[in-house]
Enzyme design. Structure first.
Site, mmCIF file in Angstrom:
data_model
loop_
_atom_site.group_PDB
_atom_site.id
_atom_site.type_symbol
_atom_site.label_atom_id
_atom_site.label_comp_id
_atom_site.label_asym_id
_atom_site.label_seq_id
_atom_site.Cartn_x
_atom_site.Cartn_y
_atom_site.Cartn_z
ATOM 1 N N ASN A 390 0.830 -1.199 0.000
ATOM 2 C CA ASN A 390 0.000 0.000 0.000
ATOM 3 C C ASN A 390 0.866 1.251 0.000
ATOM 4 O OD1 ASN A 390 -2.512 1.665 0.596
ATOM 5 N ND2 ASN A 390 -1.237 2.142 2.369
ATOM 6 N N GLU A 391 0.703 2.065 -1.012
ATOM 7 C CA GLU A 391 1.359 3.379 -1.070
ATOM 8 C C GLU A 391 2.832 3.289 -0.682
ATOM 9 O OE1 GLU A 391 -0.949 6.269 1.068
ATOM 10 O OE2 GLU A 391 -2.668 6.066 -0.266
#
Length: 967
Positions: A390-391
């Site tokens: 994630n990110e």
């Protein structure tokens, strides 16, 4: 045999290394039951180590100890201990010897502890280290917060997570491929019989026996066919079960394993989307963190089930486990009720986002953690795809590829994605490499779907995190609010020229769909509707969670359900978009219709959400018109405020099928109780929630009530805590007192038999202009969900003295004309049970409005803000000139220690989420006294250098841009 190992643990939030020894004196340790999260017992404190990320709850180091007995018979086999989750950096000791260390706080893991044990008493001691600042970016909890299992087998056994089940369906015949590992700790091979059964709905569909010679480890591979299978989907979650029994001598069962599974097909078609069992399916998803409100990270099945079912009722069919594996029971519930899961392993990779997160351990541990993650979860039909991150900061092709290779090797049956934010070549390369391109909308990624589809027309996309919006349940604002100034967005028009609601506090977010980051809920879902290659979205977030909030806020408000499990207005917007009107016709109306501080005749924008053909709005029996729904996501009437009853009616095929009404309430005079006990398996582990709704004297709910309540529990139950969803309420989560927040509050208890919960409140308008009436009420609710008036003697004072049995006996409403503190004491058979007080203030509520984040152009010579702390302080120019940016938005030149000259005013909007665009440090302006407005820009997120524009020579410097360094 696998048994829970949760009882008779002793805990201390301390760090004595001798705690691992049998000879250690455990004075100061207290008995706890696992799952256990010690952080929820602590106060909210601004100076907490984990601070903004933890919701300002305490972390630290803790030790757990447990004595247990072992027999020689057990030692002749194998003894294993399985932890479903310990946060964080756990070290496990048996009889003083280190068994192992596991840094990742969200992973399940196990140890073979046989060689560490002795016959008789043994000690297991576990050190848990949550002491470092920045171990995750949200509330993580602290301790052994998931189940612990004790596994004792014979010397020939089925290892943990040993089964793999895959299915294929062709011409209405399901082929089941089943592999099972069998292990043998003996030196000689062992001959066993493996009997395998398949069950469905209580019926035995198949029974096969196989003779197996087991060396150190042997895998059996079996294939079965099932005709006319019952398929698993979110709408029809049919489950089967495989069971294998290992037998010696043909009859003695030495081990067994039950593996639930589902039969389904998933097909991905370019430009068409995702198909479950041949039916086109959009992912109507939400992102969830793993905490569960007042219980913190130690979430019982009852709360997981309650929340999953609330989301399912909304129309949600998928959950993204953001950003880590959840407890095994979560997936079991999703299998059972029909909730698809995007199962995510990491928040980031080798580059840390916060100082002490998993990035420190990634290179050493990622392969083991991914392997355990996939191996544990791969048989769940609810898991429809994997997410590898994630990110991620410094996202790179090499790490992307090695994670993809590992996941595909462990499970070749599912697609892999990642929540990639922002734009740029590296991020786009990561999206391109994954099976399904994941788009977190941070950094404007939600605006490039069409462009990237043209570049890669055969790849499907999923909005892994979109949209980002915020709501405070019960609060409204007609002026649009944006988190970030001057960032790309789809504009939302203001609903009125000037604000009409002023009852909020700093940080509250509007319950219209007009408070967010880039796009509103309606515009975000429209992307999915019009882009067949976008297979769905996972909004941020499904449920509010602690952390990721600046003090004094203690929690994020990005959910459609608050931390007390009360739905917000967005819940019903999604329901109108995601539920089929043929099965669940619905209508929702906002705002409520009790506005004592709004002048009659003021225009209030009234919104209606419905999944039906049309809606009609009626005020005090007069129709305000009927509107066709069409493709609109909401219907709006501008209604002059008039107290009374407002009703929205939904029509399908010109027939009334649903309606929603609000009536104007008077002052709060009482309350009603309701619990979810009928939905809960009472076992001493699961929890029950009791909801409190404020009422006026006529029984109408009071949406602005804010009175103090007390919860008194008797019987066979444990009091867990209270919540109300207010992001600014710093009351202890375990407190027996809690204020109503916009008319609602809740208590959580853990019963194992009969109980009575008494709820008491001192009701009335807490802020009043002339006079008000206070009432004192106490109601009992029991394990049968029956409510009665409490048989208590109530005494009170109004002069500030503590109430006792010599005080005034309460026998009816109390008239108040001045600021008054009512102290009440509640007695039962001359025994004091508890006390409660409430302050009633004569005056007017201070109006509040946030003008810093609106979409209006500032008017005047002084900006409205924001004045983010990253720009506050003394900044030095290379020539030795110092400028001070003050928190009130002024900029002064520091001539000397006693002489400051005003230069102008400033505002700065530092990014709330620094990881959406890792090289973005916000934007701002300086408004010089000369009238010039110039750009302010921090050069990096370190906030140590500031570029200050000077093109119009607002200050007497030759440079058109001045670089300042923070002192």
């Amino acid at each position: 045999m696998k048994t829970l190992f949760n009882d008779n643990w002793f805990f201390s939030r301390s760090d004595d290394p001798m705690a691992k020894e049998l000879t250690f004196n455990p004075a100061g340790f207290t008995r706890v039951r696992i799952p256990h999260d010690w952080s929820v017992d602590s106060p909210f404190e601004k100076e907490a180590i984990a601070g903004v990320r933890s919701g300002y709850l305490q972390t630290g180091v803790g030790w757990y100890r447990k004595l247990f007995a072992v027999t020689n018979e057990m030692l002749a086999g194998r003894v294993e201990i399985l932890f479903d989750g310990i946060f964080m950096d756990s070290s496990v000791y048996i009889n003083g010897k280190l068994v192992g260390n596991r840094p990742y706080g969200y992973i399940s893991f196990f140890y073979d502890i046989t060689e560490f044990l002795v016959e008789g008493n043994n000690l297991i001691a576990i050190r848990v280290d949550c002491s470092k600042e920045g171990q995750t970016r949200w509330y993580n909890g602290s301790g052994i917060y998931r189940n612990v299992w004790f596994i004792n087998t014979k010397s020939v056994y089925i290892p943990t997570w040993a089964a793999t089940v895959t299915t294929k369906v062709n011409n209405n015949i399901a082929t089941i491929n089943y592999s099972l590992k069998i292990a043998n700790k003996n030196d000689e091979p062992a001959a066993v019989v493996a009997s395998t059964y398949i069950y469905c709905q209580g019926n035995v569909l198949l029974n096969e026996r196989h003779n197996v010679i087991v060396d150190k480890e042997t895998t059996i591979n079996l294939t079965f066919d099932i005709a006319d299978p019952l398929l698993w989907s979110a709408d029809d979650p049919n489950l089967y079960q495989l069971e294998t029994r290992l037998m010696l001598n043909g009859t003695d069962i030495i081990d067994s394993l039950k593996t639930p599974f589902g039969i389904r097909t998933i097909e991905y078609k370019s430009n068409e989307g995702m198909f479950i069992n041949g039916i086109h399916t959009n992912l109507k998803g939400v992102c969830l963190h793993h905490d569960g409100g007042v219980v913190g990270a130690a979430v019982p099945d009852s709360i997981n089930r309650k929340r999953i079912m609330l989301l399912k009722e909304m129309g949600c069919n998928a959950i993204r486990t953001a950003h880590n594996p959840f407890a095994p029971e979560f997936y079991e519930i999703c299998d059972e009720v029909g909730m698809m899961v995007m199962d995510e392993i990491f928040d980031g990779w080798e580059t840390s986002k916060v100082p002490n997160d998993y990035g420190l351990y990634f290179d050493q541990w990622y392969e083991r953690d991914v392997t355990d993650f996939i191996t544990r979860d791969k048989n769940h039909p609810c898991v429809v795809m994997w997410s590898i991150g994630n990110e991620m900061l410094k996202v790179n092709s090499a790490t992307t590829q090695k994670l993809l290779n590992l996941v595909h090797k462990l499970d070749p049956t599912r697609k892999v994605t990642a929540g990639v934010n922002g734009v740029g070549a590296d991020r786009e390369k990561c999206r391109m490499m994954t099976d399904i391109a994941g788009f977190n909308d941070g950094g404007g990624a939600c605006f490039i779907y069409e462009q990237k589809h043209l570049e890669r027309p055969d790849q499907l996309f999923v909005a892994t995190e979109a949209p980002h919006t915020g709501q405070t349940r019960g609060f409204y604002r007609t002026q649009t609010w944006w988190r970030d100034k001057n960032q790309p967005r789809i504009e939302i028009p203001n609903l009125t020229d000037e604000e009409i609601f002023f009852d909020g506090r700093p940080g509250y977010q509007s319950s219209y769909d007009n408070s967010g980051v880039r796009v509103c809920v309606r515009d975000s879902w429209s992307y999915v509707e019009k882009m067949p290659y976008l297979i769905g979205e996972f909004r941020w977030a499904g449920i509010d969670y602690y952390g990721e909030s600046e003090w004094p806020k203690r929690k994020s408000e990005s959910g459609v359900i608050d931390t007390a499990n009360f739905p917000k207005d967005h819940y019903y917007l999604y329901q109108s978009m995601w539920r089929d009107a043929t099965e669940h016709p619905m209508i929702h109306l906002l705002p409520h219709w009790t506005h004592p501080e709004i002048t009659e005749g003021t225009i209030i924008p009234v919104w209606v959400y419905t999944n039906c053909d049309s809606a009609e709005l009626i005020l005090n029996d007069i129709s305000l018109g009927k509107c066709e729904k069409g493709t609109a996501k909401h219907l709006q009437w501008d209604v002059p405020y008039q107290p009374g009853t407002i009703t929205a009616i939904a029509y399908r095929n010109n027939e009334k099928v649903a309606q929603k009404s609000y009536s104007t309430a008077a002052a709060p005079a009482g309350f009603e109780l309701d619990s979810d006990i009928i939905e809960v398996d009472i076992n001493g582990i699961n929890t029950v929630q009791v909801d409190v709704t404020a009422l006026d004297a006529a029984g109408i709910s009071v949406p602005y009530a804010e009175n103090n309540l007390y919860f008194y529990l008797e019987g066979d139950a444990e009091f867990v805590g209270t919540e109300n969803g207010d992001p600014l309420d710093h009351t202890l989560l375990t407190s027996h007192t809690r204020r109503l927040f916009y008319g609602l509050a809740a208590a959580t208890i853990r019963p194992w038999s009969e109980y009575k919960l008494t709820v008491a409140g001192i009701m009335g308008n807490r802020i009043f202009k002339d006079t008000t009436t206070a009432t004192i009420e106490a109601i009992v609710i029991d394990e049968l969900d029956d409510t009665t008036t409490a048989r208590l003697k109530i005494y009170y004072t109004t002069n500030g003295d503590e109430a006792n049995f010599n005080s005034i006996v309460y026998d009816g409403p109390i008239e108040i004309s001045e600021t008054t503190m009512i102290n009440a004491a509640f007695y039962k058979k001359n025994k004091l049970l508890f006390r409660l007080n409430e302050l009633f203030v004569k005056g007017e509520r201070i109006p509040y409005i946030d003008t810093a984040h609106t979409n209006k152009t500032p008017v005047g010579d002084i900006p409205d803000g924001p004045f983010d702390k990253e720009a506050v302080g003394v900044w030095s120019y290379e020539s030795g000139i110092d400028y001070e940016f003050l928190p009130d938005g002024t900029v002064v030149l520091l001539v000397d220690k006693d002489n400051k000259q005003l230069v102008g005013h400033w505002w700065y909007n530092y990014p709330t989420d620094m990881f959406e665009i890792e090289d973005y440090a916000g934007t701002g302006e300086i408004w010089y006294l000369t009238g010039a407005k110039e750009k302010l820009e921090l050069t990096s997120q370190k906030a140590d250098k500031l570029k200050m524009g000077n093109k119009a020579k607002g200050i007497r410097m030759p440079d058109q841009e001045v670089i300042l360094t923070k002192k």
